[in-house]
Design a protein around this motif. Structure first.
Motif, PDB file in Angstrom:
ATOM      1  N   LYS A  33      -8.846   4.072  12.915  1.00  0.00           N
ATOM      2  CA  LYS A  33      -8.775   5.531  12.854  1.00  0.00           C
ATOM      3  C   LYS A  33      -7.715   6.062  11.901  1.00  0.00           C
ATOM      4  O   LYS A  33      -7.701   7.244  11.595  1.00  0.00           O
ATOM      5  CB  LYS A  33      -8.585   6.104  14.258  1.00  0.00           C
ATOM      6  N   ASP A  34      -6.806   5.197  11.441  1.00  0.00           N
ATOM      7  CA  ASP A  34      -5.751   5.695  10.551  1.00  0.00           C
ATOM      8  C   ASP A  34      -5.190   4.534   9.737  1.00  0.00           C
ATOM      9  O   ASP A  34      -5.635   3.388   9.870  1.00  0.00           O
ATOM     10  CB  ASP A  34      -4.637   6.372  11.364  1.00  0.00           C
ATOM     11  N   ALA A  35      -4.199   4.860   8.897  1.00  0.00           N
ATOM     12  CA  ALA A  35      -3.666   3.872   7.954  1.00  0.00           C
ATOM     13  C   ALA A  35      -3.018   2.683   8.671  1.00  0.00           C
ATOM     14  O   ALA A  35      -3.196   1.530   8.269  1.00  0.00           O
ATOM     15  CB  ALA A  35      -2.655   4.559   7.033  1.00  0.00           C
ATOM     16  N   LYS A  36      -2.288   2.969   9.736  1.00  0.00           N
ATOM     17  CA  LYS A  36      -1.594   1.863  10.434  1.00  0.00           C
ATOM     18  C   LYS A  36      -2.584   0.901  11.083  1.00  0.00           C
ATOM     19  O   LYS A  36      -2.426  -0.312  10.994  1.00  0.00           O
ATOM     20  CB  LYS A  36      -0.625   2.423  11.482  1.00  0.00           C
ATOM     21  N   THR A  37      -3.620   1.462  11.736  1.00  0.00           N
ATOM     22  CA  THR A  37      -4.637   0.587  12.344  1.00  0.00           C
ATOM     23  C   THR A  37      -5.331  -0.228  11.261  1.00  0.00           C
ATOM     24  O   THR A  37      -5.603  -1.414  11.441  1.00  0.00           O
ATOM     25  CB  THR A  37      -5.733   1.415  13.058  1.00  0.00           C
ATOM     26  N   ALA A  38      -5.617   0.418  10.130  1.00  0.00           N
ATOM     27  CA  ALA A  38      -6.315  -0.274   9.044  1.00  0.00           C
ATOM     28  C   ALA A  38      -5.506  -1.474   8.562  1.00  0.00           C
ATOM     29  O   ALA A  38      -6.045  -2.566   8.365  1.00  0.00           O
ATOM     30  CB  ALA A  38      -6.560   0.690   7.884  1.00  0.00           C
ATOM     31  N   LYS A  39      -4.202  -1.274   8.389  1.00  0.00           N
ATOM     32  CA  LYS A  39      -3.364  -2.382   7.906  1.00  0.00           C
ATOM     33  C   LYS A  39      -3.286  -3.487   8.957  1.00  0.00           C
ATOM     34  O   LYS A  39      -3.379  -4.677   8.637  1.00  0.00           O
ATOM     35  CB  LYS A  39      -1.967  -1.886   7.539  1.00  0.00           C
ATOM     36  N   PHE A  40      -3.136  -3.086  10.221  1.00  0.00           N
ATOM     37  CA  PHE A  40      -3.083  -4.089  11.290  1.00  0.00           C
ATOM     38  C   PHE A  40      -4.369  -4.927  11.290  1.00  0.00           C
ATOM     39  O   PHE A  40      -4.328  -6.160  11.321  1.00  0.00           O
ATOM     40  CB  PHE A  40      -2.894  -3.419  12.658  1.00  0.00           C
ATOM     41  N   VAL A  41      -5.523  -4.253  11.241  1.00  0.00           N
ATOM     42  CA  VAL A  41      -6.811  -4.963  11.319  1.00  0.00           C
ATOM     43  C   VAL A  41      -7.010  -5.846  10.086  1.00  0.00           C
ATOM     44  O   VAL A  41      -7.464  -6.990  10.184  1.00  0.00           O
ATOM     45  CB  VAL A  41      -7.986  -3.972  11.479  1.00  0.00           C
ATOM     46  N   TRP A  84      -9.806  12.458   3.498  1.00  0.00           N
ATOM     47  CA  TRP A  84      -8.617  11.942   2.781  1.00  0.00           C
ATOM     48  C   TRP A  84      -8.013  10.721   3.470  1.00  0.00           C
ATOM     49  O   TRP A  84      -7.065  10.127   2.978  1.00  0.00           O
ATOM     50  CB  TRP A  84      -7.565  13.044   2.631  1.00  0.00           C
ATOM     51  N   VAL A  85      -8.588  10.311   4.611  1.00  0.00           N
ATOM     52  CA  VAL A  85      -8.100   9.099   5.297  1.00  0.00           C
ATOM     53  C   VAL A  85      -8.178   7.874   4.365  1.00  0.00           C
ATOM     54  O   VAL A  85      -7.373   6.954   4.469  1.00  0.00           O
ATOM     55  CB  VAL A  85      -8.880   8.865   6.614  1.00  0.00           C
ATOM     56  N   PHE A  86      -9.123   7.878   3.421  1.00  0.00           N
ATOM     57  CA  PHE A  86      -9.255   6.728   2.506  1.00  0.00           C
ATOM     58  C   PHE A  86      -8.022   6.607   1.605  1.00  0.00           C
ATOM     59  O   PHE A  86      -7.489   5.518   1.412  1.00  0.00           O
ATOM     60  CB  PHE A  86     -10.538   6.861   1.663  1.00  0.00           C
ATOM     61  N   ASN A  87      -7.567   7.748   1.058  1.00  0.00           N
ATOM     62  CA  ASN A  87      -6.346   7.731   0.244  1.00  0.00           C
ATOM     63  C   ASN A  87      -5.154   7.278   1.076  1.00  0.00           C
ATOM     64  O   ASN A  87      -4.306   6.514   0.596  1.00  0.00           O
ATOM     65  CB  ASN A  87      -6.059   9.131  -0.326  1.00  0.00           C
ATOM     66  N   GLN A 121      -1.012  -0.632   0.155  1.00  0.00           N
ATOM     67  CA  GLN A 121      -0.274  -1.039  -1.043  1.00  0.00           C
ATOM     68  C   GLN A 121       1.241  -0.965  -0.875  1.00  0.00           C
ATOM     69  O   GLN A 121       1.961  -1.791  -1.424  1.00  0.00           O
ATOM     70  CB  GLN A 121      -0.694  -0.169  -2.240  1.00  0.00           C
ATOM     71  N   THR A 122       1.704   0.035  -0.118  1.00  0.00           N
ATOM     72  CA  THR A 122       3.152   0.310  -0.097  1.00  0.00           C
ATOM     73  C   THR A 122       3.801   0.162   1.273  1.00  0.00           C
ATOM     74  O   THR A 122       5.025   0.151   1.372  1.00  0.00           O
ATOM     75  CB  THR A 122       3.414   1.760  -0.558  1.00  0.00           C
ATOM     76  N   SER A 123       2.996   0.075   2.348  1.00  0.00           N
ATOM     77  CA  SER A 123       3.503   0.126   3.729  1.00  0.00           C
ATOM     78  C   SER A 123       4.254   1.430   4.016  1.00  0.00           C
ATOM     79  O   SER A 123       5.065   1.513   4.929  1.00  0.00           O
ATOM     80  CB  SER A 123       4.406  -1.069   4.048  1.00  0.00           C
ATOM     81  N   GLU A 124       3.970   2.452   3.223  1.00  0.00           N
ATOM     82  CA  GLU A 124       4.546   3.779   3.480  1.00  0.00           C
ATOM     83  C   GLU A 124       3.414   4.756   3.775  1.00  0.00           C
ATOM     84  O   GLU A 124       2.361   4.696   3.142  1.00  0.00           O
ATOM     85  CB  GLU A 124       5.313   4.288   2.247  1.00  0.00           C
ATOM     86  N   LEU A 125       3.662   5.647   4.733  1.00  0.00           N
ATOM     87  CA  LEU A 125       2.639   6.633   5.089  1.00  0.00           C
ATOM     88  C   LEU A 125       2.655   7.779   4.083  1.00  0.00           C
ATOM     89  O   LEU A 125       3.722   8.288   3.729  1.00  0.00           O
ATOM     90  CB  LEU A 125       2.892   7.175   6.500  1.00  0.00           C
ATOM     91  N   LEU A 126       1.477   8.152   3.640  1.00  0.00           N
ATOM     92  CA  LEU A 126       1.318   9.273   2.713  1.00  0.00           C
ATOM     93  C   LEU A 126       1.456  10.569   3.505  1.00  0.00           C
ATOM     94  O   LEU A 126       0.978  10.662   4.638  1.00  0.00           O
ATOM     95  CB  LEU A 126      -0.088   9.177   2.103  1.00  0.00           C
ATOM     96  N   ASP A 127       2.106  11.564   2.916  1.00  0.00           N
ATOM     97  CA  ASP A 127       2.156  12.866   3.592  1.00  0.00           C
ATOM     98  C   ASP A 127       0.737  13.428   3.683  1.00  0.00           C
ATOM     99  O   ASP A 127      -0.059  13.242   2.758  1.00  0.00           O
ATOM    100  CB  ASP A 127       3.016  13.852   2.799  1.00  0.00           C
ATOM    101  N   PRO A 128       0.424  14.130   4.776  1.00  0.00           N
ATOM    102  CA  PRO A 128      -0.915  14.722   4.851  1.00  0.00           C
ATOM    103  C   PRO A 128      -1.101  15.739   3.723  1.00  0.00           C
ATOM    104  O   PRO A 128      -0.120  16.289   3.222  1.00  0.00           O
ATOM    105  CB  PRO A 128      -0.945  15.404   6.221  1.00  0.00           C
ATOM    106  N   PRO A 129      -2.338  15.982   3.303  1.00  0.00           N
ATOM    107  CA  PRO A 129      -2.556  16.937   2.207  1.00  0.00           C
ATOM    108  C   PRO A 129      -2.083  18.336   2.605  1.00  0.00           C
ATOM    109  O   PRO A 129      -2.156  18.710   3.782  1.00  0.00           O
ATOM    110  CB  PRO A 129      -4.075  16.900   1.993  1.00  0.00           C
ATOM    111  N   ALA A 130      -1.605  19.077   1.633  1.00  0.00           N
ATOM    112  CA  ALA A 130      -1.181  20.455   1.883  1.00  0.00           C
ATOM    113  C   ALA A 130      -2.386  21.294   2.285  1.00  0.00           C
ATOM    114  O   ALA A 130      -3.526  20.968   1.930  1.00  0.00           O
ATOM    115  CB  ALA A 130      -0.537  21.022   0.627  1.00  0.00           C
ATOM    116  N   LEU A 131      -2.121  22.382   2.994  1.00  0.00           N
ATOM    117  CA  LEU A 131      -3.211  23.235   3.478  1.00  0.00           C
ATOM    118  C   LEU A 131      -4.074  23.740   2.313  1.00  0.00           C
ATOM    119  O   LEU A 131      -5.299  23.821   2.434  1.00  0.00           O
ATOM    120  CB  LEU A 131      -2.649  24.413   4.275  1.00  0.00           C
ATOM    121  N   ALA A 132      -3.442  24.034   1.186  1.00  0.00           N
ATOM    122  CA  ALA A 132      -4.208  24.525   0.018  1.00  0.00           C
ATOM    123  C   ALA A 132      -5.197  23.456  -0.462  1.00  0.00           C
ATOM    124  O   ALA A 132      -6.316  23.784  -0.869  1.00  0.00           O
ATOM    125  CB  ALA A 132      -3.255  24.906  -1.109  1.00  0.00           C
ATOM    126  N   GLU A 133      -4.780  22.190  -0.413  1.00  0.00           N
ATOM    127  CA  GLU A 133      -5.688  21.102  -0.810  1.00  0.00           C
ATOM    128  C   GLU A 133      -6.845  20.978   0.174  1.00  0.00           C
ATOM    129  O   GLU A 133      -8.001  20.784  -0.212  1.00  0.00           O
ATOM    130  CB  GLU A 133      -4.937  19.765  -0.840  1.00  0.00           C
TER     131      GLU A 133
END
Length: 322
Positions: A206-214, A234-237, A244-256
């Motif tokens: 369901k999210d980046a952390k689960t994806a990396k774990f799996v 945007w979950v794919f990004n 790639q980085t083990s860092e969580l991306l900030d969620p997209p801004a409301l305008a995006e």
């Protein structure tokens, strides 16, 4: 991170799972723009006599699309499956994906989808017939088995590789489990160790952390995302970045998010026409509102609109209020 399906190199290891009524052309393009390395079409029936329905006609639009174009077919009759594969290739499909993973009663009662896992000789016949009928790569989606007592993913996986299937997606539940209960990734990890073709892990990611774990746990070549992309393409990004980085991306801004939602709804209107476009936009907007944790009355207001321009105007107003 890249893997190959036949002649096609897939650079990003996150894949949009085929979902009936969801992964239409506008949504596939959107997910590809948002970082999906491969997007798979909604399931198309193997009964070509049914292809004249409005629903099938929309599902059979494969052109002007993101490459490689992967189209999923479902059915239980080897000759019909082969014919469906050939016709889809003629319409522009570059990869044919065989569905043996869908647990829906409608599909299983016709001895298609994951119901096929019960009958290994029929599985073999379908895979051989389809692989031999087309010149493009054929991939396969399965579950871990028919029931907890009958987990035959390993048998099917080895058979599929021998027959010439080029990649295998595994949903970590049995047919019996449908979408209930927890997914187990051990079977996927075991299969990955046993075969050489790319293996994709699917189920409850369901999210980046689960994806990396799996991905780390199963060593799968790719992660297949289904419901987690509904209302949050945007979950794919986010997953690509975290892998790639083990860092969580900030969620997209409301305008995006606003720009993405409005463009998506506009594309649905264009693809389906006014009548269907308005209706199909409702469910996608409902998912976006869930992601935005919107607890106003906007959803029920939006669901009553039956005019394309008014849908777009109301979305503009909604985002202006946020």
């Amino acid at each position: 991170m890249a893997f190959a399906i036949g002649p096609y190199c897939v650079e990003k290891p996150v894949i949009l799972a085929p979902m009936a009524g969801v992964t239409d052309l506008p949504f596939r393009r959107l997910c590809h723009d948002q970082g999906a390395g491969l997007v798979v079409s909604e399931m198309v029936t193997s009964d070509v006599r049914l292809w004249n329905s409005t629903k099938s006609r929309h599902r059979l639009v494969h052109d002007h699309e993101v490459s490689p174009r992967s189209v999923q077919i479902a059915g239980g009759d080897p000759q019909m499956m082969a014919e469906a594969a050939r016709q889809n290739v003629a319409l522009g499909a570059q990869i044919i994906d065989i569905n043996m993973g869908c647990p829906a009663k409608k599909v299983c009662n016709k001895a298609a989808g994951s119901a096929l896992l019960k009958d290994e000789s029929l599985v073999r016949e379908i895979l051989e017939t389809v692989v031999n009928s087309v010149s493009v790569p054929v991939t396969l989606k399965i579950r871990t088995g028919w029931s907890q007592e009958q987990k035959n993913a390993m048998t099917i996986a080895k058979m599929a590789e021998d027959i010439g299937i080029q990649a295998l997606a595994i949903h970590g539940r049995t047919r019996e489990c449908k979408f209930q209960g927890s997914v187990e990734y051990d079977t996927i990890a075991e299969v990955k160790q046993a075969i050489q073709i790319p293996v994709f892990a699917n189920g409850d990611i369901k999210d980046a952390k689960t994806a990396k774990f799996v991905k780390d746990y199963t060593q799968a070549d790719g992660i297949m995302i289904g419901r987690a992309a509904q209302g949050k393409p945007w979950v794919f990004n986010e997953i690509n970045h975290y892998l790639q980085t083990s860092e969580l991306l900030d969620p997209p801004a409301l305008a995006e998010v606003k720009a993405l939602v409005i463009k998506h709804v506009h594309n649905l209107h264009q693809f389906y026409g006014d009548y269907l476009g308005v209706r199909i936009a409702r469910k996608h907007v409902g998912w976006y509102l869930q992601t935005l944790a919107d607890n106003t009355q906007f959803r029920s207001v939006f669901n009553r609109i039956d005019n394309t321009q008014e849908q777009l105007d109301q979305l503009e107003e909604f985002f202006a209020r946020q």
